[in-house]
Design a protein around this motif. Structure first.
Motif, PDB file in Angstrom:
ATOM      1  N   GLU A   8       0.821  -1.234   0.000  1.00 60.06           N
ATOM      2  CA  GLU A   8       0.000   0.000   0.000  1.00 60.06           C
ATOM      3  C   GLU A   8       0.850   1.277   0.000  1.00 60.06           C
ATOM      4  N   ARG A   9       2.180   1.129   0.170  1.00 60.48           N
ATOM      5  CA  ARG A   9       3.059   2.311   0.162  1.00 60.48           C
ATOM      6  C   ARG A   9       4.360   1.947  -0.547  1.00 60.48           C
ATOM      7  N   PRO A  10       4.280   1.747  -1.851  1.00 62.56           N
ATOM      8  CA  PRO A  10       5.381   1.076  -2.558  1.00 62.56           C
ATOM      9  C   PRO A  10       6.650   1.899  -2.763  1.00 62.56           C
ATOM     10  N   LYS A  11       6.607   3.210  -2.439  1.00 61.91           N
ATOM     11  CA  LYS A  11       7.838   4.008  -2.628  1.00 61.91           C
ATOM     12  C   LYS A  11       8.750   3.906  -1.410  1.00 61.91           C
ATOM     13  N   ARG A  12       8.169   3.649  -0.251  1.00 61.78           N
ATOM     14  CA  ARG A  12       8.941   3.671   0.994  1.00 61.78           C
ATOM     15  C   ARG A  12       9.715   2.362   1.175  1.00 61.78           C
ATOM     16  N   ILE A  13      11.017   2.488   1.371  1.00 65.84           N
ATOM     17  CA  ILE A  13      11.870   1.296   1.520  1.00 65.84           C
ATOM     18  C   ILE A  13      11.862   0.854   2.992  1.00 65.84           C
ATOM     19  N   LEU A  14      11.392  -0.364   3.244  1.00 67.79           N
ATOM     20  CA  LEU A  14      11.371  -0.900   4.616  1.00 67.79           C
ATOM     21  C   LEU A  14      12.716  -1.545   4.951  1.00 67.79           C
ATOM     22  N   GLY A  15      13.377  -2.062   3.920  1.00 70.49           N
ATOM     23  CA  GLY A  15      14.670  -2.712   4.122  1.00 70.49           C
ATOM     24  C   GLY A  15      15.249  -3.070   2.773  1.00 70.49           C
ATOM     25  N   TYR A  16      16.523  -3.438   2.772  1.00 70.22           N
ATOM     26  CA  TYR A  16      17.145  -3.840   1.502  1.00 70.22           C
ATOM     27  C   TYR A  16      18.279  -4.833   1.744  1.00 70.22           C
ATOM     28  N   TYR A  17      18.640  -5.523   0.682  1.00 68.74           N
ATOM     29  CA  TYR A  17      19.849  -6.358   0.732  1.00 68.74           C
ATOM     30  C   TYR A  17      20.503  -6.375  -0.641  1.00 68.74           C
ATOM     31  N   THR A  18      21.789  -6.738  -0.652  1.00 68.13           N
ATOM     32  CA  THR A  18      22.519  -6.828  -1.921  1.00 68.13           C
ATOM     33  C   THR A  18      23.085  -8.244  -2.071  1.00 68.13           C
ATOM     34  N   LEU A  19      23.132  -8.699  -3.296  1.00 70.97           N
ATOM     35  CA  LEU A  19      23.677 -10.031  -3.601  1.00 70.97           C
ATOM     36  C   LEU A  19      24.743  -9.928  -4.678  1.00 70.97           C
ATOM     37  N   SER A  20      25.809 -10.680  -4.515  1.00 69.42           N
ATOM     38  CA  SER A  20      26.884 -10.733  -5.510  1.00 69.42           C
ATOM     39  C   SER A  20      27.479 -12.141  -5.532  1.00 69.42           C
ATOM     40  N   SER A  21      28.066 -12.495  -6.685  1.00 70.91           N
ATOM     41  CA  SER A  21      28.840 -13.745  -6.743  1.00 70.91           C
ATOM     42  C   SER A  21      30.102 -13.557  -5.938  1.00 70.91           C
ATOM     43  N   PHE A  22      30.614 -14.653  -5.417  1.00 72.61           N
ATOM     44  CA  PHE A  22      31.736 -14.558  -4.492  1.00 72.61           C
ATOM     45  C   PHE A  22      32.514 -15.863  -4.575  1.00 72.61           C
ATOM     46  N   ALA A  23      33.788 -15.820  -4.228  1.00 76.20           N
ATOM     47  CA  ALA A  23      34.581 -17.048  -4.140  1.00 76.20           C
ATOM     48  C   ALA A  23      35.251 -17.064  -2.776  1.00 76.20           C
TER      49      ALA A  23
END
Ligand code: COA
Length: 167
Positions: free
Chosen positions: A51-66
């Protein structure tokens, strides 16, 4: 997750009002995240309420890794082939807004589900996180992550455990 969804960071999301308590993680959204996506060094996902799609509640980032295989605890090393490096997926950053307790666990669960799905196409044996402080270490340990040898702020979770929990 009722009423919540996770989606790639986009132009409509309001990055500047996000506050998680660690300025570096707030600034990342405003200054760096889009560049990282453009340069393909990180995928950035945000959680919003429908109902409030602009507001960011949280985030995460993903990357390949070795991961250097010898940096893992002995019992984990024994379960892996003796290759110098093991393919992994990095959750480079994960944070929720200070006004949204409970979103941290939801973000992590969402990230693990997404990682498991992508590991079926491009193999990844571990999920790695780099905790910013002892409180973040405690958060990840409570959710099953295991510290690397001699590196207590860097933790991993074997993909086989994520797959088993998904059954
Ligand atoms: C760490 C963070 C993501 C936790 O989010 P949260 O919304 O408070 O977490 P949740 O309430 O969903 O907690 C999920 C579980 O972890 C536990 N937990 C949460 N914070 C914890 C902490 N600091 N230490 C130990 N356990 C913790 C909860 O008790 C809960 O356990 P349960 O499932 O058994 O009830 C949040 O505090 C945050 O964004 N902090 C700033 C950024 C940060 O430190 N990110 C992590 C490192 S990059």
């Amino acid at each position: 997750m009722k009423g919540l969804r996770t989606e790639p960071l986009g132009g409509l999301h309001d990055r500047s009002s996000f506050r998680c308590g660690i300025p570096e993680l707030d600034d990342y959204l405003v200054r760096q995240a889009s560049q990282d996506v453009r340069r393909r060094v990180a995928a950035v996902f945000v959680m919003v309420a429908e109902e409030r799609p602009k507001r960011i509640l949280g985030y995460y980032t993903l990357s390949s890794f070795a991961v250097r295989t010898t940096g893992l605890p002995e019992d984990e090393m024994r379960k892996l082939p003796r290759y110098p490096t093991t393919p992994a997926t990095l959750i480079g950053r994960l944070a929720r807004d200070v006004g949204e307790p409970g979103v941290g666990g939801l973000l992590l669960a969402d990230a693990l589900k997404r990682i498991l799905a992508s590991a079926r196409e491009v193999a990844s044996a571990l999920v790695v996180v780099e905790a910013k402080d002892p409180s973040a270490v405690a958060f990840y340990q409570k959710l099953g992550f295991i510290p690397f040898k001699g590196c207590p702020q860097k933790l991993f979770l074997p993909m086989r455990m994520i797959a088993a929990a998904d059954k």
